[in-house]
Design an enzyme around this catalytic site. Structure first.
Site, PDB file in Angstrom:
ATOM      1  CE  LYS A   1       1.257 -14.846   0.590  1.00  0.00           C
ATOM      2  NZ  LYS A   1       1.685 -13.467   0.410  1.00  0.00           N
TER       3      LYS A   1
ATOM      4  CB  VAL B   1      -1.444   5.346   9.994  1.00  0.00           C
ATOM      5  CG1 VAL B   1      -1.993   6.322   8.985  1.00  0.00           C
ATOM      6  CG2 VAL B   1      -2.245   5.402  11.297  1.00  0.00           C
TER       7      VAL B   1
HETATM    8  P1  NAD Z   1      -0.209  -3.267   9.590  1.00  0.00           P
HETATM    9  O1  NAD Z   1      -0.918  -4.344  10.328  1.00  0.00           O
HETATM   10  O2  NAD Z   1       1.110  -2.774  10.101  1.00  0.00           O
HETATM   11  O3  NAD Z   1      -1.156  -1.995   9.408  1.00  0.00           O
HETATM   12  C1  NAD Z   1      -2.508  -2.068   9.154  1.00  0.00           C
HETATM   13  C2  NAD Z   1      -3.146  -0.918   9.926  1.00  0.00           C
HETATM   14  O4  NAD Z   1      -4.528  -0.872   9.571  1.00  0.00           O
HETATM   15  C3  NAD Z   1      -3.070  -1.102  11.443  1.00  0.00           C
HETATM   16  O5  NAD Z   1      -2.546   0.081  12.023  1.00  0.00           O
HETATM   17  C4  NAD Z   1      -4.539  -1.337  11.841  1.00  0.00           C
HETATM   18  O6  NAD Z   1      -4.839  -0.822  13.128  1.00  0.00           O
HETATM   19  C5  NAD Z   1      -5.258  -0.572  10.741  1.00  0.00           C
HETATM   20  N1  NAD Z   1      -6.640  -0.980  10.556  1.00  0.00           N
HETATM   21  C6  NAD Z   1      -7.204  -2.196  10.635  1.00  0.00           C
HETATM   22  N2  NAD Z   1      -8.526  -2.138  10.415  1.00  0.00           N
HETATM   23  C7  NAD Z   1      -8.812  -0.826  10.171  1.00  0.00           C
HETATM   24  C8  NAD Z   1      -9.990  -0.121   9.874  1.00  0.00           C
HETATM   25  N3  NAD Z   1     -11.176  -0.729   9.801  1.00  0.00           N
HETATM   26  N4  NAD Z   1      -9.922   1.215   9.668  1.00  0.00           N
HETATM   27  C9  NAD Z   1      -8.738   1.858   9.757  1.00  0.00           C
HETATM   28  N5  NAD Z   1      -7.572   1.234  10.055  1.00  0.00           N
HETATM   29  C10 NAD Z   1      -7.620  -0.092  10.257  1.00  0.00           C
HETATM   30  O7  NAD Z   1      -0.058  -3.830   8.092  1.00  0.00           O
HETATM   31  P2  NAD Z   1       0.893  -3.272   6.949  1.00  0.00           P
HETATM   32  O8  NAD Z   1       2.101  -4.146   6.854  1.00  0.00           O
HETATM   33  O9  NAD Z   1       1.026  -1.794   7.075  1.00  0.00           O
HETATM   34  O10 NAD Z   1       0.028  -3.622   5.647  1.00  0.00           O
HETATM   35  C11 NAD Z   1      -1.110  -2.840   5.298  1.00  0.00           C
HETATM   36  C12 NAD Z   1      -1.777  -3.463   4.081  1.00  0.00           C
HETATM   37  O11 NAD Z   1      -0.858  -3.506   2.990  1.00  0.00           O
HETATM   38  C13 NAD Z   1      -2.228  -4.922   4.289  1.00  0.00           C
HETATM   39  O12 NAD Z   1      -3.394  -5.139   3.539  1.00  0.00           O
HETATM   40  C14 NAD Z   1      -1.088  -5.735   3.713  1.00  0.00           C
HETATM   41  O13 NAD Z   1      -1.512  -7.025   3.263  1.00  0.00           O
HETATM   42  C15 NAD Z   1      -0.690  -4.867   2.535  1.00  0.00           C
HETATM   43  N6  NAD Z   1       0.688  -5.050   2.089  1.00  0.00           N
HETATM   44  C16 NAD Z   1       1.717  -4.831   2.942  1.00  0.00           C
HETATM   45  C17 NAD Z   1       3.027  -4.992   2.509  1.00  0.00           C
HETATM   46  C18 NAD Z   1       4.199  -4.727   3.422  1.00  0.00           C
HETATM   47  O14 NAD Z   1       5.322  -4.592   2.941  1.00  0.00           O
HETATM   48  N7  NAD Z   1       3.993  -4.626   4.725  1.00  0.00           N
HETATM   49  C19 NAD Z   1       3.292  -5.370   1.170  1.00  0.00           C
HETATM   50  C20 NAD Z   1       2.213  -5.580   0.308  1.00  0.00           C
HETATM   51  C21 NAD Z   1       0.915  -5.420   0.776  1.00  0.00           C
END
Ligand code: NAD
Length: 360
Positions: free
Chosen positions: A78, A179
């Site tokens: 990382k 979402v």
């Molecule tokens: P994103 O930023 O697109 O989505 C996160 C969503 O969570 C946003 O819509 C935000 O408004 C919402 N949010 C934030 N705080 C909140 C709360 N208190 N209550 C409800 N909703 C809330 O991120 P993402 O890419 O969809 O990733 C989501 C999670 O999955 C993260 O923890 C990320 O590290 C993990 N993740 C993502 C990937 C990937 O491929 N994108 C891969 C592995 C892990």
């Protein structure tokens, strides 16, 4: 801080700077036992350097286990760039950073993470081949989120099979916290499968859009964790499963994409005590890295081939839940054991460490 104490098994940690662009980067290679250390670059305004070092090492170690448990021939690494991405991003900074990655000769391969985008990866690619997550138009794998969502969906099927003897999610109530890119794609997969989906997000406009498009129901962001459902899917932020939240959960399983869902390792036992099946986050959310691994393999990226591997998360979760039940341990402990055993079995082979220039 005691640097070598913090290293705790890391092969190498590289610090690089470019004062002209303001680049201050740390690349942590936890393990190249299974292959090149793949992990994203996080661009974040850490309050101090110690927090950046601790974060990059914790995340790189986690990547080793995620790759190992998913059966990938990749190690764990990382990187972090310290600073506010909105103020610091420039072509010079990413090119200087690309040269730093290149100096590792393929032992570390980067990708997107919090604070970095596909466009940033294109700038890094001007200086090194050891970069993934390039746009699909450039032959890259693009945004990993749809693959991550598909992996979570298959992890849910395995949890359903274990709990209700049927992987079918038709009629199951699934509560999705967050979402965004992953949670939004997951909602679509779940509604297509006939699940009753309940959502919450601090982004009210996106909630309204999904309610309109998919006919899902919504609750307030502070209610979603404690909503009565069959499966809870944390897809927003980490540390949502803690000593104080776990007794209030109203689900039978937790399967989501958010990284580091447990406040501490002991929370895996607390979930077990409350008879909640917890699919470890680093297993459920491995779809993104599995997708990127197809690009990193040095051939033309294929979504169809990648998702065939993503779907295998279902069998991986099956075996983790079986092992947890056979050995009377938690799924978290079982997944960690599978990952560390795989790394140890390859480490015991008579091979030298991965050399620079060995990644295509
Ligand atoms: P994103 O930023 O697109 O989505 C996160 C969503 O969570 C946003 O819509 C935000 O408004 C919402 N949010 C934030 N705080 C909140 C709360 N208190 N209550 C409800 N909703 C809330 O991120 P993402 O890419 O969809 O990733 C989501 C999670 O999955 C993260 O923890 C990320 O590290 C993990 N993740 C993502 C990937 C990937 O491929 N994108 C891969 C592995 C892990």
């Amino acid at each position: 801080m005691d640097i070598f104490e913090t290293f705790d098994g890391h092969e190498e940690v590289l610090f690089g700077s470019d004062p002209a662009s303001g680049l201050r980067a740390i690349i942590a290679i936890h393990s190249t036992t299974l292959g090149p250390a793949l992990g994203g670059t996080r661009f974040f305004a850490y309050p101090n350097e110690t927090e950046a070092i601790v974060d990059v090492m914790r995340l790189s170690e986690g990547m080793s286990y995620k790759a190992a448990v998913s059966g990938l021939d990749l190690g764990g690494g990382k990187a972090v760039i310290i600073g506010d991405p909105r103020q610091l991003k420039s072509e010079r900074l990413f090119r200087a950073y690309g040269r730093l990655i290149d100096s590792l000769g393929g032992r570390y391969v980067t990708a997107e993470d919090v604070g970095t985008t596909t466009g940033d990866m294109e700038l890094i690619a001007k200086e090194t081949r050891h970069v993934t997550g390039l746009p699909q138009a450039r032959g890259g794998s693009g945004d990993p989120s749809p693959a991550t969502a598909l992996g979570v969906f298959h992890a849910m099927r395995a949890a359903a099979a274990s709990l209700w003897n049927d992987p079918n999610l038709h009629g199951k109530r699934v509560a999705v916290q967050g979402v965004g890119k992953v949670g939004g794609a997951l909602v679509e997969l779940l509604t297509d499968a006939g699940a009753h989906v309940i959502i919450a997000d601090i982004n009210a406009a996106e909630v309204a859009r999904l309610v309109e498009v998919h006919g899902v129901t919504s609750v307030a962001p502070d209610e979603i964790l404690f909503t009565e459902c069959d499966i809870l899917a944390p897809c927003a932020m980490g540390a949502v499963l803690t000593e104080s939240t776990i007794p209030l959960l109203m689900c039978e399983a937790v399967v989501g994409s958010a990284n580091n869902q447990l406040g501490e390792d002991k929370d895996a036992e607390r979930l077990e005590d409350h008879e909640i099946v917890y699919v470890p986050d680093f297993v459920a959310n491995a779809g993104g890295i599995i997708n990127i691994a197809d690009e990193a393999a040095g051939r033309t990226y294929s979504w169809d081939r990648a998702i065939e591997v993503v779907k295998r998360i279902e069998t991986t979760v099956d075996s983790i839940l079986d092992r947890a039940s056979d050995q009377a341990t938690t799924p978290h402990a079982a997944a960690m054991a599978i990952a560390t055993e795989r790394i140890a079995s390859v480490a015991s082979l008579p091979m030298p460490p991965l050399q620079k220039g060995s990644h295509r």
